[in-house]
Design a protein around this motif. Structure first.
Motif, short mmCIF file in Angstrom:
data_model
loop_
_atom_site.label_atom_id
_atom_site.label_comp_id
_atom_site.label_asym_id
_atom_site.label_seq_id
_atom_site.Cartn_x
_atom_site.Cartn_y
_atom_site.Cartn_z
N VAL A 38 0.84 -1.20 0.00
CA VAL A 38 0.00 0.00 0.00
C VAL A 38 0.88 1.25 0.00
N THR A 39 1.92 1.23 0.78
CA THR A 39 2.84 2.37 0.83
C THR A 39 3.46 2.62 -0.55
N ASN A 40 3.89 1.55 -1.20
CA ASN A 40 4.46 1.70 -2.54
C ASN A 40 3.43 2.25 -3.51
N ARG A 41 2.20 1.76 -3.43
CA ARG A 41 1.15 2.23 -4.34
C ARG A 41 0.85 3.72 -4.09
N VAL A 42 0.81 4.09 -2.83
CA VAL A 42 0.58 5.51 -2.49
C VAL A 42 1.72 6.37 -3.03
N ASP A 43 2.94 5.87 -2.90
CA ASP A 43 4.08 6.62 -3.44
C ASP A 43 3.96 6.80 -4.94
N VAL A 44 3.57 5.73 -5.64
CA VAL A 44 3.41 5.80 -7.10
C VAL A 44 2.30 6.79 -7.45
N LEU A 45 1.17 6.68 -6.75
CA LEU A 45 0.05 7.58 -7.04
C LEU A 45 0.42 9.03 -6.74
N ALA A 46 1.14 9.26 -5.66
CA ALA A 46 1.55 10.63 -5.31
C ALA A 46 2.49 11.18 -6.37
N ALA A 47 3.44 10.36 -6.82
CA ALA A 47 4.36 10.81 -7.86
C ALA A 47 3.61 11.10 -9.15
N GLN A 48 2.63 10.25 -9.47
CA GLN A 48 1.84 10.47 -10.69
C GLN A 48 1.02 11.75 -10.57
N ALA A 49 0.46 11.98 -9.38
CA ALA A 49 -0.33 13.20 -9.17
C ALA A 49 0.55 14.44 -9.33
N VAL A 50 1.75 14.39 -8.80
CA VAL A 50 2.68 15.52 -8.95
C VAL A 50 3.03 15.72 -10.42
N ALA A 51 3.30 14.62 -11.11
CA ALA A 51 3.63 14.72 -12.53
C ALA A 51 2.44 15.26 -13.33
N ASP A 52 1.24 14.80 -13.00
CA ASP A 52 0.04 15.29 -13.69
C ASP A 52 -0.16 16.78 -13.46
N ARG A 53 0.04 17.21 -12.22
CA ARG A 53 -0.11 18.64 -11.92
C ARG A 53 0.94 19.47 -12.66
N ALA A 54 2.17 18.96 -12.68
CA ALA A 54 3.23 19.68 -13.38
C ALA A 54 2.90 19.77 -14.87
N GLN A 55 2.40 18.67 -15.45
CA GLN A 55 2.03 18.68 -16.86
C GLN A 55 0.88 19.63 -17.12
N ALA A 56 -0.11 19.62 -16.23
CA ALA A 56 -1.25 20.53 -16.39
C ALA A 56 -0.79 21.98 -16.32
N THR A 57 0.13 22.27 -15.42
CA THR A 57 0.67 23.62 -15.30
C THR A 57 1.42 24.00 -16.57
N ALA A 58 2.22 23.07 -17.06
CA ALA A 58 2.96 23.33 -18.30
C ALA A 58 2.00 23.52 -19.47
N ASP A 59 0.93 22.71 -19.51
CA ASP A 59 -0.06 22.84 -20.58
C ASP A 59 -0.75 24.20 -20.53
N ARG A 60 -1.10 24.64 -19.30
CA ARG A 60 -1.75 25.95 -19.16
C ARG A 60 -0.79 27.07 -19.58
N ALA A 61 0.47 26.94 -19.21
CA ALA A 61 1.45 27.96 -19.60
C ALA A 61 1.61 27.98 -21.12
N GLN A 62 1.65 26.80 -21.74
CA GLN A 62 1.77 26.73 -23.19
C GLN A 62 0.54 27.32 -23.87
N ALA A 63 -0.65 27.01 -23.33
CA ALA A 63 -1.89 27.55 -23.89
C ALA A 63 -1.89 29.08 -23.79
N ALA A 64 -1.43 29.60 -22.66
CA ALA A 64 -1.37 31.05 -22.49
C ALA A 64 -0.39 31.66 -23.49
N ALA A 65 0.76 31.01 -23.67
CA ALA A 65 1.74 31.51 -24.63
C ALA A 65 1.17 31.45 -26.05
N ASP A 66 0.44 30.37 -26.36
CA ASP A 66 -0.18 30.24 -27.69
C ASP A 66 -1.21 31.34 -27.92
N ARG A 67 -2.03 31.64 -26.90
CA ARG A 67 -3.02 32.71 -27.03
C ARG A 67 -2.34 34.05 -27.24
#
Length: 114
Positions: free
Chosen positions: A50-79
């Motif tokens: 369970v600890t390993n799964r939580v670690d994986v999920l937490a890392a994925q959540a951080v990566a997803d948030r970072a990607q979403a932030t990068a996507d929003r920044a790219q969208a703003a730059a595109d606009r």
């Protein structure tokens, strides 16, 4: 009845009996102890999984948030770039309109009077 102390032999016999009873009780509970140890080991493995799964999920959540932030920044730059491109396109249209107007005026002045 007299209060004479028990003989050494009697006391040793009683201690042997007590130790024998304790040994029998330990042997009787040995299987229970083994089951408890196995259960603890299984619980430990489950907690680790369970600890390993939580670690994986937490890392994925951080990566997803970072990607979403990068996507929003790219969208703003595109606009922003699209706004700059539209402004440049309007400027070019206005420039072409001025050039056409100048050509029209030249042609009118040159041939319109004759």
């Amino acid at each position: 009845m007299t209060n004479q102390p028990e003989s050494l032999e009697t006391r040793l016999t009683r201690l042997e009996s007590i130790f024998s009873n304790v040994g029998e009780q330990v042997a009787a509970h040995n299987n229970t102890i083994d089951v408890l140890v196995a259960n603890i080991q299984q619980l430990t493995e489950n907690v680790n999984a369970v600890t390993n799964r939580v670690d994986v999920l937490a890392a994925q959540a951080v990566a997803d948030r970072a990607q979403a932030t990068a996507d929003r920044a790219q969208a703003a730059a595109d606009r922003q770039q699209a706004a700059i491109d539209r402004q440049e396109f309007r400027r070019q249209i206005e420039q072409r309109q001025r050039e056409i107007q100048q050509i029209w005026e030249y042609l009118r002045d040159r041939f319109g009077r004759e």
